[in-house]
Design an enzyme around this catalytic site. Structure first.
Site, PDB file in Angstrom:
ATOM      1  N   CYS A  83      31.548  10.522 -14.620  1.00 35.52           N
ATOM      2  CA  CYS A  83      32.645   9.549 -14.787  1.00 35.52           C
ATOM      3  C   CYS A  83      33.829   9.670 -13.955  1.00 35.52           C
ATOM      4  O   CYS A  83      33.838   9.353 -12.628  1.00 35.52           O
ATOM      5  CB  CYS A  83      33.012   9.726 -16.180  1.00 35.52           C
ATOM      6  SG  CYS A  83      34.070   8.303 -16.973  1.00 35.52           S
ATOM      7  N   HIS A 175      28.054  10.376 -19.613  1.00 39.47           N
ATOM      8  CA  HIS A 175      28.481  11.639 -19.768  1.00 39.47           C
ATOM      9  C   HIS A 175      27.236  12.302 -20.277  1.00 39.47           C
ATOM     10  O   HIS A 175      27.036  12.241 -21.646  1.00 39.47           O
ATOM     11  CB  HIS A 175      29.793  11.675 -20.796  1.00 39.47           C
ATOM     12  CG  HIS A 175      30.781  11.247 -20.131  1.00 39.47           C
ATOM     13  ND1 HIS A 175      31.861  11.753 -19.724  1.00 39.47           N
ATOM     14  CD2 HIS A 175      31.538   9.736 -20.413  1.00 39.47           C
ATOM     15  CE1 HIS A 175      33.053  11.249 -19.202  1.00 39.47           C
ATOM     16  NE2 HIS A 175      32.678  10.070 -19.878  1.00 39.47           N
ATOM     17  N   GLU A 177      26.844  15.197 -20.771  1.00 38.56           N
ATOM     18  CA  GLU A 177      27.593  16.496 -21.603  1.00 38.56           C
ATOM     19  C   GLU A 177      27.771  16.130 -23.114  1.00 38.56           C
ATOM     20  O   GLU A 177      27.836  17.056 -23.969  1.00 38.56           O
ATOM     21  CB  GLU A 177      28.642  17.201 -20.852  1.00 38.56           C
ATOM     22  CG  GLU A 177      29.975  16.291 -21.005  1.00 38.56           C
ATOM     23  CD  GLU A 177      30.001  15.077 -20.303  1.00 38.56           C
ATOM     24  OE1 GLU A 177      29.200  14.770 -19.461  1.00 38.56           O
ATOM     25  OE2 GLU A 177      31.072  14.385 -20.343  1.00 38.56           O
TER      26      GLU A 177
END
EC number: 4.3.3.6
Lengths: 193, 296
Positions: A83, A175, A177
Protein backbone atom coordinates in the site's frame (compact mmCIF):
# COMPACT_ATOMS: atom_id res chain seq x y z
CA UNK A 1 23.99 -14.60 7.65
CA UNK A 2 24.55 -17.62 9.79
CA UNK A 3 22.03 -20.44 9.91
CA UNK A 4 18.82 -21.00 8.00
CA UNK A 5 16.58 -18.55 9.80
CA UNK A 6 16.06 -15.34 7.90
CA UNK A 7 15.57 -12.02 9.64
CA UNK A 8 13.12 -9.58 8.08
CA UNK A 9 12.94 -5.95 9.10
CA UNK A 10 9.73 -3.93 9.14
CA UNK A 11 10.24 -0.20 8.66
CA UNK A 12 8.88 1.17 11.92
CA UNK A 13 8.10 4.84 11.38
CA UNK A 14 4.32 4.84 11.06
CA UNK A 15 1.56 2.44 10.02
CA UNK A 16 0.82 -1.28 10.19
CA UNK A 17 4.13 -2.40 11.69
CA UNK A 18 2.72 -4.67 14.39
CA UNK A 19 0.61 -6.64 11.88
CA UNK A 20 3.59 -7.41 9.62
CA UNK A 21 5.66 -8.54 12.58
CA UNK A 22 2.81 -10.80 13.72
CA UNK A 23 2.47 -12.32 10.22
CA UNK A 24 6.22 -12.93 9.90
CA UNK A 25 6.32 -14.64 13.29
CA UNK A 26 3.35 -16.81 12.31
CA UNK A 27 5.30 -18.25 9.38
CA UNK A 28 8.35 -18.79 11.57
CA UNK A 29 10.47 -15.88 10.36
CA UNK A 30 12.50 -13.71 12.71
CA UNK A 31 10.98 -10.19 12.58
CA UNK A 32 12.61 -6.99 13.80
CA UNK A 33 11.60 -3.36 13.78
CA UNK A 34 13.78 -1.02 11.70
CA UNK A 35 14.04 2.58 12.79
CA UNK A 36 17.74 3.44 12.53
CA UNK A 37 20.51 3.07 9.95
CA UNK A 38 22.30 0.36 11.91
CA UNK A 39 19.13 -1.75 12.09
CA UNK A 40 19.66 -2.56 8.38
CA UNK A 41 22.89 -4.43 9.17
CA UNK A 42 21.16 -7.47 10.66
CA UNK A 43 18.30 -7.97 8.20
CA UNK A 44 17.99 -10.14 5.07
CA UNK A 45 14.93 -8.38 3.69
CA UNK A 46 12.75 -5.35 4.38
CA UNK A 47 9.02 -4.67 4.47
CA UNK A 48 7.79 -1.11 3.98
CA UNK A 49 4.31 -1.26 5.54
CA UNK A 50 1.03 0.45 4.85
CA UNK A 51 0.28 3.76 6.51
CA UNK A 52 0.21 7.27 5.08
CA UNK A 53 2.81 7.56 2.33
CA UNK A 54 3.29 11.31 2.90
CA UNK A 55 3.91 10.78 6.62
CA UNK A 56 6.23 7.77 6.15
CA UNK A 57 8.15 9.52 3.34
CA UNK A 58 8.68 12.55 5.51
CA UNK A 59 9.87 10.45 8.45
CA UNK A 60 12.31 8.48 6.23
CA UNK A 61 14.00 11.77 5.40
CA UNK A 62 13.94 13.09 8.95
CA UNK A 63 15.47 9.85 10.21
CA UNK A 64 18.15 10.08 7.50
CA UNK A 65 17.23 6.63 6.19
CA UNK A 66 16.87 7.45 2.48
CA UNK A 67 20.50 6.71 1.54
CA UNK A 68 20.58 3.51 3.58
CA UNK A 69 17.36 2.33 1.92
CA UNK A 70 18.79 2.99 -1.55
CA UNK A 71 21.99 1.15 -0.60
CA UNK A 72 19.96 -1.82 0.66
CA UNK A 73 18.16 -1.93 -2.70
CA UNK A 74 21.39 -1.58 -4.69
CA UNK A 75 22.86 -4.49 -2.75
CA UNK A 76 20.11 -6.64 -4.26
CA UNK A 77 18.34 -7.28 -0.98
CA UNK A 78 14.65 -8.17 -1.02
CA UNK A 79 12.10 -5.41 -0.40
CA UNK A 80 8.31 -5.75 -0.06
CA UNK A 81 6.12 -2.63 -0.13
CA UNK A 82 2.44 -2.83 0.81
CA UNK A 83 0.00 0.00 0.00
CA UNK A 84 1.88 3.14 1.15
CA UNK A 85 5.04 1.04 0.77
CA UNK A 86 4.09 0.42 -2.88
CA UNK A 87 3.76 4.16 -3.49
CA UNK A 88 7.12 4.87 -1.83
CA UNK A 89 8.86 2.15 -3.91
CA UNK A 90 7.54 3.51 -7.23
CA UNK A 91 9.15 5.83 -9.77
CA UNK A 92 5.90 7.80 -10.02
CA UNK A 93 6.54 11.50 -10.60
CA UNK A 94 2.94 12.76 -10.70
CA UNK A 95 3.11 13.70 -7.03
CA UNK A 96 4.13 16.96 -5.33
CA UNK A 97 7.92 17.18 -5.62
CA UNK A 98 8.48 17.17 -1.86
CA UNK A 99 6.95 13.68 -1.54
CA UNK A 100 9.55 10.92 -1.40
CA UNK A 101 9.67 8.24 -4.12
CA UNK A 102 12.45 5.67 -3.86
CA UNK A 103 12.18 4.49 -7.49
CA UNK A 104 12.84 0.82 -6.73
CA UNK A 105 10.25 -0.36 -9.22
CA UNK A 106 9.51 1.18 -12.57
CA UNK A 107 5.83 2.17 -12.48
CA UNK A 108 3.28 4.97 -12.22
CA UNK A 109 0.78 4.93 -9.40
CA UNK A 110 -2.70 6.33 -8.84
CA UNK A 111 -2.92 7.15 -5.12
CA UNK A 112 -6.27 6.29 -3.50
CA UNK A 113 -7.11 4.93 -6.95
CA UNK A 114 -10.07 2.86 -5.72
CA UNK A 115 -11.60 5.86 -3.95
CA UNK A 116 -12.06 6.98 -0.37
CA UNK A 117 -12.49 4.77 2.70
CA UNK A 118 -16.18 3.98 2.03
CA UNK A 119 -15.01 2.25 -1.19
CA UNK A 120 -12.34 0.19 0.63
CA UNK A 121 -13.01 -3.51 0.13
CA UNK A 122 -11.88 -7.07 0.49
CA UNK A 123 -11.87 -9.76 -2.15
CA UNK A 124 -10.22 -12.99 -3.30
CA UNK A 125 -7.40 -12.20 -5.65
CA UNK A 126 -5.82 -14.32 -8.38
CA UNK A 127 -2.08 -13.91 -7.91
CA UNK A 128 0.49 -15.06 -10.46
CA UNK A 129 2.76 -17.69 -8.93
CA UNK A 130 0.31 -18.59 -6.15
CA UNK A 131 -1.96 -21.62 -6.72
CA UNK A 132 -5.20 -20.44 -5.13
CA UNK A 133 -6.79 -16.99 -4.81
CA UNK A 134 -5.41 -14.95 -1.91
CA UNK A 135 -7.45 -13.07 0.68
CA UNK A 136 -6.90 -9.39 -0.03
CA UNK A 137 -7.89 -6.31 1.99
CA UNK A 138 -7.71 -2.99 0.14
CA UNK A 139 -7.80 0.20 2.22
CA UNK A 140 -7.88 3.54 0.38
CA UNK A 141 -5.63 1.56 -1.89
CA UNK A 142 -3.53 2.80 -4.78
CA UNK A 143 -3.33 0.96 -8.07
CA UNK A 144 -0.51 0.77 -10.59
CA UNK A 145 -1.34 2.78 -13.71
CA UNK A 146 1.44 1.53 -15.88
CA UNK A 147 4.53 -0.60 -15.47
CA UNK A 148 7.82 0.00 -17.22
CA UNK A 149 10.41 -2.39 -18.63
CA UNK A 150 11.47 -5.28 -16.43
CA UNK A 151 8.36 -5.23 -14.27
CA UNK A 152 6.10 -8.28 -14.03
CA UNK A 153 2.41 -7.80 -13.27
CA UNK A 154 1.20 -10.28 -10.62
CA UNK A 155 -2.43 -9.36 -9.93
CA UNK A 156 -5.26 -7.16 -11.17
CA UNK A 157 -8.66 -6.01 -9.88
CA UNK A 158 -11.08 -5.19 -12.70
CA UNK A 159 -8.24 -4.46 -15.07
CA UNK A 160 -6.26 -2.35 -12.61
CA UNK A 161 -2.83 -3.61 -11.60
CA UNK A 162 -2.53 -4.20 -7.85
CA UNK A 163 0.63 -6.28 -7.50
CA UNK A 164 3.94 -6.37 -9.37
CA UNK A 165 7.60 -7.31 -9.04
CA UNK A 166 10.93 -6.29 -10.47
CA UNK A 167 13.97 -8.34 -9.50
CA UNK A 168 13.98 -8.44 -5.69
CA UNK A 169 11.26 -5.85 -5.19
CA UNK A 170 7.65 -6.94 -4.62
CA UNK A 171 4.75 -4.51 -4.22
CA UNK A 172 1.04 -4.97 -3.47
CA UNK A 173 -1.82 -2.47 -3.17
CA UNK A 174 -3.50 -4.69 -0.61
CA UNK A 175 -2.58 -5.65 2.94
CA UNK A 176 -1.65 -9.34 3.31
CA UNK A 177 -0.71 -8.60 6.93
CA UNK A 178 -4.34 -7.96 7.89
CA UNK A 179 -5.34 -11.53 7.05
CA UNK A 180 -4.30 -15.03 8.09
CA UNK A 181 -3.53 -15.91 4.47
CA UNK A 182 0.28 -15.86 4.36
CA UNK A 183 0.70 -16.95 0.73
CA UNK A 184 1.95 -13.57 -0.52
CA UNK A 185 4.34 -13.23 2.40
CA UNK A 186 5.68 -16.72 1.66
CA UNK A 187 6.03 -15.69 -2.00
CA UNK A 188 8.13 -12.72 -0.83
CA UNK A 189 10.29 -14.97 1.36
CA UNK A 190 11.41 -16.81 -1.80
CA UNK A 191 13.15 -13.58 -2.85
CA UNK A 192 15.11 -13.40 0.38
CA UNK A 193 18.60 -14.78 0.07
CA UNK B 1 -11.49 -12.46 -9.36
CA UNK B 2 -14.43 -12.53 -6.95
CA UNK B 3 -16.60 -9.57 -6.01
CA UNK B 4 -15.58 -6.66 -3.82
CA UNK B 5 -17.08 -6.51 -0.33
CA UNK B 6 -17.10 -3.09 1.37
CA UNK B 7 -17.54 -2.03 5.00
CA UNK B 8 -16.27 -5.27 6.58
CA UNK B 9 -14.78 -5.26 10.06
CA UNK B 10 -11.31 -5.89 8.62
CA UNK B 11 -11.61 -3.02 6.18
CA UNK B 12 -12.90 -0.63 8.87
CA UNK B 13 -10.50 -1.62 11.65
CA UNK B 14 -7.66 -1.93 9.13
CA UNK B 15 -8.06 1.72 8.18
CA UNK B 16 -7.32 2.68 11.81
CA UNK B 17 -4.36 0.26 11.91
CA UNK B 18 -2.80 2.25 9.06
CA UNK B 19 -2.92 5.40 11.19
CA UNK B 20 -0.85 3.92 14.03
CA UNK B 21 2.13 5.89 15.25
CA UNK B 22 0.68 8.96 13.60
CA UNK B 23 -0.92 12.28 14.49
CA UNK B 24 -4.46 13.31 13.51
CA UNK B 25 -4.98 17.06 13.55
CA UNK B 26 -8.10 19.23 13.90
CA UNK B 27 -8.44 21.75 11.07
CA UNK B 28 -11.13 24.32 10.23
CA UNK B 29 -10.26 25.13 6.59
CA UNK B 30 -8.28 24.01 3.53
CA UNK B 31 -5.25 26.11 4.44
CA UNK B 32 -4.86 24.48 7.86
CA UNK B 33 -5.43 21.05 6.29
CA UNK B 34 -2.49 21.66 3.93
CA UNK B 35 -0.28 22.74 6.84
CA UNK B 36 -1.22 19.54 8.67
CA UNK B 37 -0.54 17.33 5.64
CA UNK B 38 2.82 18.99 4.95
CA UNK B 39 3.80 18.47 8.59
CA UNK B 40 3.21 14.72 8.24
CA UNK B 41 -0.26 14.30 9.79
CA UNK B 42 -1.78 10.89 8.97
CA UNK B 43 -5.30 12.37 8.81
CA UNK B 44 -7.19 15.56 9.55
CA UNK B 45 -10.42 16.15 11.43
CA UNK B 46 -12.51 18.76 9.60
CA UNK B 47 -14.42 21.00 12.02
CA UNK B 48 -16.18 24.32 12.12
CA UNK B 49 -14.40 25.25 15.36
CA UNK B 50 -11.61 23.61 17.36
CA UNK B 51 -12.69 22.41 20.83
CA UNK B 52 -11.29 25.41 22.74
CA UNK B 53 -13.37 27.73 20.52
CA UNK B 54 -16.41 25.49 20.98
CA UNK B 55 -15.97 26.02 24.75
CA UNK B 56 -15.75 29.78 24.30
CA UNK B 57 -18.70 30.00 21.90
CA UNK B 58 -21.02 27.99 24.16
CA UNK B 59 -24.49 27.03 22.91
CA UNK B 60 -25.17 23.86 20.93
CA UNK B 61 -22.21 22.47 18.95
CA UNK B 62 -23.27 20.50 15.83
CA UNK B 63 -21.79 18.70 12.83
CA UNK B 64 -19.71 21.11 10.72
CA UNK B 65 -21.11 22.82 7.63
CA UNK B 66 -20.54 20.31 4.77
CA UNK B 67 -18.92 23.13 2.75
CA UNK B 68 -15.98 23.16 5.19
CA UNK B 69 -15.68 19.38 5.14
CA UNK B 70 -15.74 19.29 1.32
CA UNK B 71 -13.18 22.08 1.14
CA UNK B 72 -10.84 20.05 3.35
CA UNK B 73 -11.52 16.82 1.42
CA UNK B 74 -10.56 18.58 -1.81
CA UNK B 75 -7.44 20.15 -0.34
CA UNK B 76 -5.55 17.07 0.88
CA UNK B 77 -4.89 13.46 -0.14
CA UNK B 78 -4.68 12.11 3.44
CA UNK B 79 -7.88 10.77 5.09
CA UNK B 80 -10.46 13.26 6.32
CA UNK B 81 -12.49 12.63 9.47
CA UNK B 82 -15.51 14.59 10.68
CA UNK B 83 -17.53 14.72 13.88
CA UNK B 84 -21.18 13.80 14.41
CA UNK B 85 -23.09 14.37 17.64
CA UNK B 86 -23.49 11.36 19.93
CA UNK B 87 -26.58 9.44 18.77
CA UNK B 88 -27.29 11.73 15.81
CA UNK B 89 -28.14 9.17 13.13
CA UNK B 90 -28.83 11.75 10.42
CA UNK B 91 -25.59 13.69 10.89
CA UNK B 92 -23.69 10.40 10.69
CA UNK B 93 -25.57 9.30 7.55
CA UNK B 94 -24.92 12.71 5.94
CA UNK B 95 -21.18 12.43 6.64
CA UNK B 96 -21.17 8.88 5.26
CA UNK B 97 -22.98 10.05 2.11
CA UNK B 98 -20.36 12.79 1.68
CA UNK B 99 -17.67 10.11 1.68
CA UNK B 100 -15.68 11.20 4.75
CA UNK B 101 -13.13 8.55 5.66
CA UNK B 102 -13.94 8.24 9.36
CA UNK B 103 -16.63 9.60 11.68
CA UNK B 104 -15.90 10.66 15.24
CA UNK B 105 -19.04 10.19 17.36
CA UNK B 106 -17.84 12.93 19.63
CA UNK B 107 -18.54 14.34 23.05
CA UNK B 108 -16.96 17.60 21.84
CA UNK B 109 -20.29 18.27 20.13
CA UNK B 110 -23.51 18.58 22.12
CA UNK B 111 -25.09 15.10 22.34
CA UNK B 112 -28.26 14.53 20.31
CA UNK B 113 -29.20 11.50 22.39
CA UNK B 114 -28.39 11.16 26.09
CA UNK B 115 -29.30 7.49 26.24
CA UNK B 116 -28.24 5.79 23.03
CA UNK B 117 -25.03 5.94 21.01
CA UNK B 118 -25.08 5.19 17.29
CA UNK B 119 -25.24 1.58 16.09
CA UNK B 120 -21.97 1.94 14.27
CA UNK B 121 -21.98 -1.57 12.81
CA UNK B 122 -24.81 -0.37 10.52
CA UNK B 123 -22.49 1.89 8.55
CA UNK B 124 -19.95 1.31 5.78
CA UNK B 125 -17.84 4.19 7.09
CA UNK B 126 -15.76 3.40 10.19
CA UNK B 127 -16.19 5.21 13.52
CA UNK B 128 -13.91 6.38 16.30
CA UNK B 129 -15.34 6.95 19.78
CA UNK B 130 -14.06 8.29 23.09
CA UNK B 131 -13.64 6.22 26.25
CA UNK B 132 -12.65 6.81 29.87
CA UNK B 133 -12.36 3.19 30.97
CA UNK B 134 -12.45 -0.38 29.66
CA UNK B 135 -16.22 -0.72 30.10
CA UNK B 136 -16.92 2.33 27.96
CA UNK B 137 -14.32 1.16 25.40
CA UNK B 138 -15.99 -2.25 25.03
CA UNK B 139 -19.51 -0.80 24.88
CA UNK B 140 -18.43 1.33 21.94
CA UNK B 141 -16.72 -1.63 20.22
CA UNK B 142 -19.90 -3.63 20.89
CA UNK B 143 -21.82 -1.00 18.91
CA UNK B 144 -19.31 -1.27 16.08
CA UNK B 145 -16.63 1.37 16.73
CA UNK B 146 -13.49 0.49 14.72
CA UNK B 147 -11.15 2.77 16.65
CA UNK B 148 -11.05 4.28 20.12
CA UNK B 149 -9.48 7.30 21.71
CA UNK B 150 -9.30 8.58 25.25
CA UNK B 151 -11.85 11.28 25.94
CA UNK B 152 -9.45 13.39 27.97
CA UNK B 153 -10.88 16.86 28.46
CA UNK B 154 -11.06 18.48 25.01
CA UNK B 155 -10.06 22.07 24.39
CA UNK B 156 -8.25 22.49 27.70
CA UNK B 157 -4.62 21.99 26.64
CA UNK B 158 -4.38 19.99 29.87
CA UNK B 159 -3.18 16.40 29.49
CA UNK B 160 -4.27 15.19 32.94
CA UNK B 161 -7.60 13.64 31.92
CA UNK B 162 -6.18 11.85 28.86
CA UNK B 163 -3.51 10.36 31.13
CA UNK B 164 -6.17 9.26 33.60
CA UNK B 165 -8.22 7.58 30.86
CA UNK B 166 -5.29 5.84 29.14
CA UNK B 167 -3.96 4.53 32.46
CA UNK B 168 -7.40 3.38 33.52
CA UNK B 169 -8.06 1.34 30.35
CA UNK B 170 -4.63 -0.28 30.42
CA UNK B 171 -4.74 -1.02 34.13
CA UNK B 172 -8.16 -2.66 33.73
CA UNK B 173 -6.80 -4.79 30.86
CA UNK B 174 -3.98 -5.95 33.16
CA UNK B 175 -6.47 -6.76 35.91
CA UNK B 176 -8.53 -8.72 33.38
CA UNK B 177 -5.44 -10.80 32.52
CA UNK B 178 -5.29 -12.03 36.13
CA UNK B 179 -8.92 -13.23 36.16
CA UNK B 180 -9.77 -16.88 35.74
CA UNK B 181 -12.36 -17.77 33.09
CA UNK B 182 -15.08 -18.38 35.68
CA UNK B 183 -14.67 -14.81 36.96
CA UNK B 184 -15.22 -13.16 33.58
CA UNK B 185 -19.02 -12.85 33.64
CA UNK B 186 -18.92 -10.98 36.94
CA UNK B 187 -16.05 -8.83 35.65
CA UNK B 188 -18.14 -8.05 32.54
CA UNK B 189 -21.14 -7.15 34.73
CA UNK B 190 -19.04 -4.82 36.88
CA UNK B 191 -17.59 -3.09 33.82
CA UNK B 192 -20.96 -2.94 32.07
CA UNK B 193 -19.24 -4.50 29.06
CA UNK B 194 -20.28 -7.23 26.60
CA UNK B 195 -19.09 -10.64 27.88
CA UNK B 196 -17.80 -11.80 24.49
CA UNK B 197 -15.55 -8.75 24.22
CA UNK B 198 -14.27 -9.17 27.78
CA UNK B 199 -13.28 -12.73 26.85
CA UNK B 200 -11.64 -11.53 23.64
CA UNK B 201 -9.59 -8.86 25.43
CA UNK B 202 -8.43 -11.42 27.98
CA UNK B 203 -7.23 -13.70 25.17
CA UNK B 204 -5.60 -10.90 23.15
CA UNK B 205 -4.09 -9.07 26.12
CA UNK B 206 -5.09 -5.83 24.43
CA UNK B 207 -8.08 -4.09 22.85
CA UNK B 208 -9.17 -5.56 19.48
CA UNK B 209 -9.02 -2.08 17.90
CA UNK B 210 -6.53 0.77 17.87
CA UNK B 211 -6.65 3.22 20.82
CA UNK B 212 -5.37 6.78 20.32
CA UNK B 213 -4.84 9.55 22.86
CA UNK B 214 -7.03 12.64 22.65
CA UNK B 215 -8.26 15.53 24.73
CA UNK B 216 -5.58 17.90 26.04
CA UNK B 217 -2.43 17.26 23.95
CA UNK B 218 -0.67 20.64 23.66
CA UNK B 219 3.08 19.97 23.32
CA UNK B 220 5.50 17.43 21.77
CA UNK B 221 6.19 16.15 25.29
CA UNK B 222 2.46 15.60 25.86
CA UNK B 223 2.29 13.49 22.68
CA UNK B 224 5.38 11.51 23.74
CA UNK B 225 3.90 10.95 27.21
CA UNK B 226 0.72 9.46 25.76
CA UNK B 227 2.71 7.17 23.46
CA UNK B 228 4.80 5.94 26.37
CA UNK B 229 1.58 5.19 28.27
CA UNK B 230 0.60 2.87 25.41
CA UNK B 231 -1.40 5.07 23.01
CA UNK B 232 -1.32 3.86 19.38
CA UNK B 233 -1.22 7.44 18.10
CA UNK B 234 -2.38 10.94 18.95
CA UNK B 235 -5.22 13.33 18.14
CA UNK B 236 -4.36 17.00 18.52
CA UNK B 237 -7.35 19.31 18.65
CA UNK B 238 -6.75 22.89 19.61
CA UNK B 239 -3.05 22.31 20.43
CA UNK B 240 -1.71 23.09 16.97
CA UNK B 241 -3.71 25.91 15.47
CA UNK B 242 -4.16 27.67 18.83
CA UNK B 243 -0.39 27.75 19.36
CA UNK B 244 1.84 30.64 18.37
CA UNK B 245 3.46 28.82 15.41
CA UNK B 246 1.23 26.02 14.07
CA UNK B 247 3.73 24.74 11.44
CA UNK B 248 6.44 24.24 14.04
CA UNK B 249 4.11 22.67 16.59
CA UNK B 250 2.63 20.34 13.98
CA UNK B 251 6.02 19.10 12.77
CA UNK B 252 7.40 18.77 16.30
CA UNK B 253 4.38 16.80 17.54
CA UNK B 254 4.59 14.41 14.57
CA UNK B 255 8.27 13.70 15.22
CA UNK B 256 7.74 13.42 18.98
CA UNK B 257 5.02 10.81 18.41
CA UNK B 258 7.36 8.61 16.32
CA UNK B 259 10.38 9.12 18.58
CA UNK B 260 8.67 9.21 21.96
CA UNK B 261 11.55 7.48 23.75
CA UNK B 262 14.38 9.57 22.26
CA UNK B 263 14.64 12.19 24.99
CA UNK B 264 17.57 14.08 23.47
CA UNK B 265 15.57 14.55 20.29
CA UNK B 266 12.46 15.48 22.30
CA UNK B 267 14.50 18.22 23.98
CA UNK B 268 15.49 19.55 20.55
CA UNK B 269 11.92 19.34 19.29
CA UNK B 270 10.66 21.30 22.29
CA UNK B 271 13.01 24.26 21.72
CA UNK B 272 11.90 27.65 20.40
CA UNK B 273 8.37 26.57 19.61
CA UNK B 274 6.87 29.78 20.93
CA UNK B 275 3.83 29.88 23.15
CA UNK B 276 1.70 26.71 23.41
CA UNK B 277 -2.07 27.09 23.59
CA UNK B 278 -3.32 28.54 26.86
CA UNK B 279 -4.36 25.73 29.18
CA UNK B 280 -7.25 25.37 31.61
CA UNK B 281 -6.95 23.85 35.07
CA UNK B 282 -9.50 21.01 35.20
CA UNK B 283 -10.60 21.97 38.73
CA UNK B 284 -11.71 25.34 37.36
CA UNK B 285 -14.19 23.74 34.97
CA UNK B 286 -17.76 23.60 36.24
CA UNK B 287 -19.37 20.13 36.16
CA UNK B 288 -21.56 21.29 33.25
CA UNK B 289 -18.48 22.34 31.25
CA UNK B 290 -16.87 18.90 31.35
CA UNK B 291 -17.27 17.33 27.91
CA UNK B 292 -16.02 13.90 29.01
CA UNK B 293 -19.22 13.25 31.01
CA UNK B 294 -21.19 13.24 27.76
CA UNK B 295 -22.05 9.72 26.59
CA UNK B 296 -21.65 6.68 28.86
Amino acid sequence: MVGLTKTIGVLNLQGAVREHIRALEKIGVEAVSVKKEEDFNIIDGLIIPGGESTAIGRLIREHHLEDRLRQFHQDGQAIFGTCAGLILCSTDDSHPTQDLRLGFINMDVERNGFGRQVASFETKLDFKGIDKPVEAVFIRAPYIQEVGEGVTVLAEVDGRIVAAEQNNVLVTSHHPELTDDFAVLEYFMKKVS
Amino acid sequence: MSERVVGTERVKRGMAEMQKGGVIMDVVNAEQAKVAEAAGAVAVMALERVPSDIRKAGGVARMADPTIIEEVMNAVSIPVMAKARIGHISEAKILEAMGVDYIDESEVLTPADEEFHLLKSDYVVPFVCGCRDLGEALRRIGEGASMLRTKGEPGTGNIVEAVRHMRKVNSQIRTLQTKSDDELMTFARDLGAPYALVKEVKELGKLPVVNFAAGGVATPADAALMMSLGADGVFVGSGIFKSESPEKFARAIVRATTNYEDYTLLAELSKDLGEAMTGIEIGHLAESERMQERGW
